[in-house]
Design an enzyme around this catalytic site. Structure first.
Site, PDB file in Angstrom:
ATOM      1  N   LYS A  22       0.835  -1.216   0.000  1.00 27.73           N
ATOM      2  CA  LYS A  22       0.000   0.000   0.000  1.00 27.73           C
ATOM      3  C   LYS A  22       0.868   1.264   0.000  1.00 27.73           C
ATOM      4  CE  LYS A  22      -1.923   1.785   3.990  1.00 27.73           C
ATOM      5  NZ  LYS A  22      -1.681   3.224   4.062  1.00 27.73           N
ATOM      6  N   ASN A  23       1.817   1.326   0.939  1.00 26.87           N
ATOM      7  CA  ASN A  23       2.563   2.579   1.092  1.00 26.87           C
ATOM      8  C   ASN A  23       3.572   2.815  -0.028  1.00 26.87           C
ATOM      9  OD1 ASN A  23       1.058   3.095   3.307  1.00 26.87           O
ATOM     10  ND2 ASN A  23       2.699   2.857   4.811  1.00 26.87           N
ATOM     11  N   ARG A  92      -5.337  11.089   3.556  1.00 25.83           N
ATOM     12  CA  ARG A  92      -4.267  12.074   3.706  1.00 25.83           C
ATOM     13  C   ARG A  92      -3.221  11.960   2.603  1.00 25.83           C
ATOM     14  NH1 ARG A  92      -2.952  14.711   8.005  1.00 25.83           N
ATOM     15  NH2 ARG A  92      -0.832  14.444   7.282  1.00 25.83           N
ATOM     16  N   CYS A 116      -5.793  13.155  12.193  1.00 23.07           N
ATOM     17  CA  CYS A 116      -6.560  11.922  12.047  1.00 23.07           C
ATOM     18  C   CYS A 116      -6.475  11.150  13.353  1.00 23.07           C
ATOM     19  CB  CYS A 116      -6.056  11.104  10.864  1.00 23.07           C
ATOM     20  SG  CYS A 116      -4.479  10.352  11.192  1.00 23.07           S
ATOM     21  N   ARG A 121      -0.691  15.137  12.714  1.00 22.48           N
ATOM     22  CA  ARG A 121      -0.169  14.962  11.363  1.00 22.48           C
ATOM     23  C   ARG A 121      -0.112  16.244  10.528  1.00 22.48           C
ATOM     24  NH1 ARG A 121      -1.942   9.110   9.160  1.00 22.48           N
ATOM     25  NH2 ARG A 121       0.076   9.303   8.155  1.00 22.48           N
ATOM     26  N   PRO A 122       0.696  17.227  10.978  1.00 19.76           N
ATOM     27  CA  PRO A 122       0.852  18.470  10.196  1.00 19.76           C
ATOM     28  C   PRO A 122       1.612  18.220   8.888  1.00 19.76           C
ATOM     29  CG  PRO A 122       2.377  18.429  12.053  1.00 19.76           C
ATOM     30  CD  PRO A 122       1.533  17.181  12.165  1.00 19.76           C
ATOM     31  N   ILE A 123       1.619  19.224   8.000  1.00 18.82           N
ATOM     32  CA  ILE A 123       2.373  19.082   6.735  1.00 18.82           C
ATOM     33  C   ILE A 123       3.373  20.231   6.578  1.00 18.82           C
ATOM     34  CG2 ILE A 123       0.735  17.640   5.449  1.00 18.82           C
ATOM     35  CD1 ILE A 123      -0.189  20.336   4.115  1.00 18.82           C
ATOM     36  N   ASP A 124       3.799  20.771   7.726  1.00 18.89           N
ATOM     37  CA  ASP A 124       4.721  21.915   7.662  1.00 18.89           C
ATOM     38  C   ASP A 124       6.042  21.568   6.966  1.00 18.89           C
ATOM     39  OD1 ASP A 124       4.962  20.270   9.923  1.00 18.89           O
ATOM     40  OD2 ASP A 124       6.052  21.768  11.077  1.00 18.89           O
ATOM     41  N   ASP A 308       3.686   1.311  12.309  1.00 19.80           N
ATOM     42  CA  ASP A 308       2.537   0.606  11.707  1.00 19.80           C
ATOM     43  C   ASP A 308       2.414  -0.837  12.188  1.00 19.80           C
ATOM     44  OD1 ASP A 308       1.857   2.868  10.381  1.00 19.80           O
ATOM     45  OD2 ASP A 308       2.533   2.234   8.413  1.00 19.80           O
ATOM     46  N   ILE A 330       6.499   7.860  17.202  1.00 15.26           N
ATOM     47  CA  ILE A 330       6.241   8.546  15.926  1.00 15.26           C
ATOM     48  C   ILE A 330       4.935   9.360  15.952  1.00 15.26           C
ATOM     49  CG2 ILE A 330       6.055   8.260  13.404  1.00 15.26           C
ATOM     50  CD1 ILE A 330       8.740   7.298  14.436  1.00 15.26           C
ATOM     51  N   ARG A 400      -8.993  -0.272   4.131  1.00 17.11           N
ATOM     52  CA  ARG A 400      -8.075   0.724   3.543  1.00 17.11           C
ATOM     53  C   ARG A 400      -6.742   0.078   3.170  1.00 17.11           C
ATOM     54  NH1 ARG A 400      -6.533   4.762   7.467  1.00 17.11           N
ATOM     55  NH2 ARG A 400      -4.996   4.966   5.822  1.00 17.11           N
TER      56      ARG A 400
HETATM   57  C1  UD1 Z   1       3.866   7.376   6.420  1.00 18.06           C
HETATM   58  C2  UD1 Z   1       3.050   6.117   6.208  1.00 18.06           C
HETATM   59  C3  UD1 Z   1       2.444   5.649   7.513  1.00 18.06           C
HETATM   60  C4  UD1 Z   1       3.538   5.467   8.564  1.00 18.06           C
HETATM   61  C5  UD1 Z   1       4.388   6.728   8.680  1.00 18.06           C
HETATM   62  C6  UD1 Z   1       5.592   6.572   9.599  1.00 18.06           C
HETATM   63  C7  UD1 Z   1       2.223   6.225   3.948  1.00 18.06           C
HETATM   64  C8  UD1 Z   1       1.080   6.418   3.036  1.00 18.06           C
HETATM   65  N1  UD1 Z   1       2.002   6.410   5.244  1.00 18.06           N
HETATM   66  O1  UD1 Z   1       2.989   8.393   6.891  1.00 18.06           O
HETATM   67  O2  UD1 Z   1       1.777   4.411   7.285  1.00 18.06           O
HETATM   68  O3  UD1 Z   1       2.936   5.214   9.815  1.00 18.06           O
HETATM   69  O4  UD1 Z   1       4.900   7.114   7.384  1.00 18.06           O
HETATM   70  O5  UD1 Z   1       6.395   5.532   9.149  1.00 18.06           O
HETATM   71  O6  UD1 Z   1       3.320   5.890   3.528  1.00 18.06           O
HETATM   72  N2  UD1 Z   1       5.361  15.360  10.702  1.00 18.06           N
HETATM   73  C9  UD1 Z   1       5.365  16.717  10.989  1.00 18.06           C
HETATM   74  N3  UD1 Z   1       5.314  17.601   9.929  1.00 18.06           N
HETATM   75  C10 UD1 Z   1       5.273  17.172   8.637  1.00 18.06           C
HETATM   76  C11 UD1 Z   1       5.270  15.775   8.362  1.00 18.06           C
HETATM   77  C12 UD1 Z   1       5.333  14.894   9.420  1.00 18.06           C
HETATM   78  O7  UD1 Z   1       5.411  17.140  12.154  1.00 18.06           O
HETATM   79  O8  UD1 Z   1       5.222  18.008   7.720  1.00 18.06           O
HETATM   80  C13 UD1 Z   1       5.397  14.396  11.832  1.00 18.06           C
HETATM   81  C14 UD1 Z   1       4.108  13.550  11.894  1.00 18.06           C
HETATM   82  O9  UD1 Z   1       3.075  14.229  12.571  1.00 18.06           O
HETATM   83  C15 UD1 Z   1       4.582  12.318  12.612  1.00 18.06           C
HETATM   84  C16 UD1 Z   1       6.023  12.153  12.099  1.00 18.06           C
HETATM   85  O10 UD1 Z   1       6.406  13.431  11.578  1.00 18.06           O
HETATM   86  O11 UD1 Z   1       4.584  12.542  13.995  1.00 18.06           O
HETATM   87  C17 UD1 Z   1       6.182  11.095  11.014  1.00 18.06           C
HETATM   88  O12 UD1 Z   1       5.307  11.366   9.962  1.00 18.06           O
HETATM   89  P1  UD1 Z   1       5.610  10.932   8.453  1.00 18.06           P
HETATM   90  O13 UD1 Z   1       6.874  10.159   8.391  1.00 18.06           O
HETATM   91  O14 UD1 Z   1       5.486  12.148   7.599  1.00 18.06           O
HETATM   92  O15 UD1 Z   1       4.385   9.951   8.163  1.00 18.06           O
HETATM   93  P2  UD1 Z   1       3.462   9.920   6.873  1.00 18.06           P
HETATM   94  O16 UD1 Z   1       4.270  10.163   5.657  1.00 18.06           O
HETATM   95  O17 UD1 Z   1       2.265  10.757   7.100  1.00 18.06           O
END
Ligand code: UD1
Length: 424
Positions: A22-23, A92, A116, A121-124, A308, A330, A400
């Site tokens: 999936k990922n 997301r 979620c 889960r911010p995207i900064d 996961d 995480i 999912r």
């Molecule tokens: C991906 C995986 C998810 C897995 C996760 C961690 C997919 C589709 N999803 O999620 O299954 O659990 O990696 O291995 O591949 N963060 C910030 N700001 C950001 C981005 C992330 O603070 O802009 C934080 C997140 O809130 C979290 C941590 O960084 O606490 C890790 O997130 P991230 O590695 O980005 O996970 P995803 O890519 O969302």
């Protein structure tokens, strides 16, 4: 919303073929828009998250077709650069279209994804990194929830990630592939799914060095070309069925298990008493005793133990012969199963990101709720190992990521079936 009914059945025995990842599939589906042409993706899992990504492609004007487990995507024509709010709310990962559409069309409008069930889960990191690539960002709408990014030319840049975020690393790579110049990502995520996105892009003509390391260098090219690509098997699905054997006992053969990608999971299962044999063709896991406790299970970025797999291991450790500690490093809210497992007789004490699990001899069937995808799968594991009947409500979240978790468990001799809520 469908439910799953499980009659605890004890030991598992049989053989399962592991579905495509999936990922790996989700970012690669977003990446298909970078090529003005046709992409063939083999071994693509037929799961809800993939269907949502396909719906986004259709919203953009692309054509998609399935032939068995092969997904064919034609992105020759893109008529829109807008990813709707409802798509982002459903999943997301649609945020990965941010980088892909910027690369293809130098413009994208996409709703801000909210938090979620597993955390804020911010995207900064995504936005700050992409901004430094000569991309302007505006926040539109009454509540400023629409991100509008545009540029006359994406430019390569040096990106330093504060944390090796999987999504941010993938979004920067997607933005950089057709950019002018070189993009260097420091502290990049090393997860196999980042490696696989790079592999896919390189086979479509991209120039990327450092795949699978914390330093990735992308040299922009003018265009990508058509590609026929086979996705790897899903390491978390493989880990889920391994954890089920650890909890319920028995002996199971996993065909196509991505052994090297789940070394951290194998290490833990080996320590708690499972016997695991791997060959080039299959992995065999057997467990014929009560699991041993695990002193300190900490989730970490790859190659550490994956977040996961944390919920699935919690189900296993609920039945261990002693006390285990789990630390979630995480995501902020990934212990939602604690209350559900307690309904089944588990003994767990939780403080912030730490759970202390005191193993019990038996779990008992109960009515529980699947709060997210992996938590739901973990409840199926607990229910299969438990005594009596368990009803898992809101089980759609499991679809999912698992093509058919009921089919798979039943092929191992368990008694697991979907049912609609009104017949329970
Ligand atoms: C991906 C995986 C998810 C897995 C996760 C961690 C997919 C589709 N999803 O999620 O299954 O659990 O990696 O291995 O591949 N963060 C910030 N700001 C950001 C981005 C992330 O603070 O802009 C934080 C997140 O809130 C979290 C941590 O960084 O606490 C890790 O997130 P991230 O590695 O980005 O996970 P995803 O890519 O969302």
């Amino acid at each position: 919303m469908s439910s799953i009914k499980v009659i605890g059945s004890g030991k598992l025995k049989g053989e399962i073929k592991i579905q495509g990842s999936k990922n790996a599939a989700l970012p690669i589906i977003a990446a298909t828009v970078l090529n003005k042409g046709v992409t063939i993706l083999r071994n693509c899992p037929r799961i809800l998250d993939v269907f949502h990504m396909i719906n986004v492609l259709k919203e953009l004007g692309c054509i998609t077709n399935w032939e068995g487990s092969t997904l064919i995507v034609d992105t020759t024509t893109i008529t829109s650069t807008k990813v709707s709010e409802s798509s982002v709310q459903k999943m997301r990962s649609s945020i990965l279209f941010l980088g892909a559409l910027l690369g293809r069309n130098q413009e994208v409008s996409i709703a801000y994804p909210g938090g979620c069930s597993i955390g804020k889960r911010p995207i900064d990191y995504h936005l700050d990194s992409i901004k430094s690539m000569n991309v302007s960002q505006e926040f539109l709408g009454e509540d400023k929830s629409i991100i509008y990014c545009h540029t006359d030319k994406v430019m390569g840049s040096d990106i330093f990630l504060k944390f090796p975020s999987v999504g941010a690393t993938q979004n920067v790579i997607l933005t950089a592939v057709l950019a002018e110049g070189v993009t260097r990502i420091f502290n990049a995520a090393r997860e196999p799914e980042v490696f696989e996105l790079c592999n896919f892009l390189v086979s479509a003509g991209a120039r990327i060095c450092g795949k699978g390391t914390a330093f990735i260098e992308v040299e922009g090219v003018n265009r990508l070309h058509d590609v026929d690509y086979r996705l790897s098997p899903d390491r978390i699905v493989a880990g889920t069925y391994m954890a089920a054997v650890a909890a319920a006992g028995g002996e199971v053969i996993l065909l196509d298990a991505p052994t090297r990608q789940i070394e951290s999971v194998i290490r833990v299962l080996d320590k708690i008493g499972c016997s695991i044999k791997t060959t080039d063709e299959y992995m065999r896991i057997s467990c014929n005793r009560r699991p041993l406790p695990y002193d300190m299970l900490k989730t970490q970025p790859y190659p550490g133990f994956p977040t996961d797999m944390q919920s699935q291991l919690m189900s296993v450790l609920c039945l261990a012969n002693g006390k285990s500690t789990i630390v979630e490093e995480i995501f902020e809210s990934r212990f939602q199963n604690v209350n559900e497992l307690k309904k089944m007789g588990a003994m767990i004490a939780e403080t912030e990101n730490k759970a202390i699990v005191s193993g019990v001899m038996h779990l008992e069937g109960a009515q529980v709720i699947a709060h997210d995808l992996r938590a739901g799968a973990a409840l199926v594991i607990a229910a299969v190992a438990a005594q009596g009947e368990t009803i898992i409500r809101e089980a759609t979240s499991i679809e999912r990521g698992y093509e058919d978790i009921c089919r798979d468990f039943n092929s191992l001799g368990a008694n697991v079936r979907y049912c609609s809520n009104n017949i329970l």
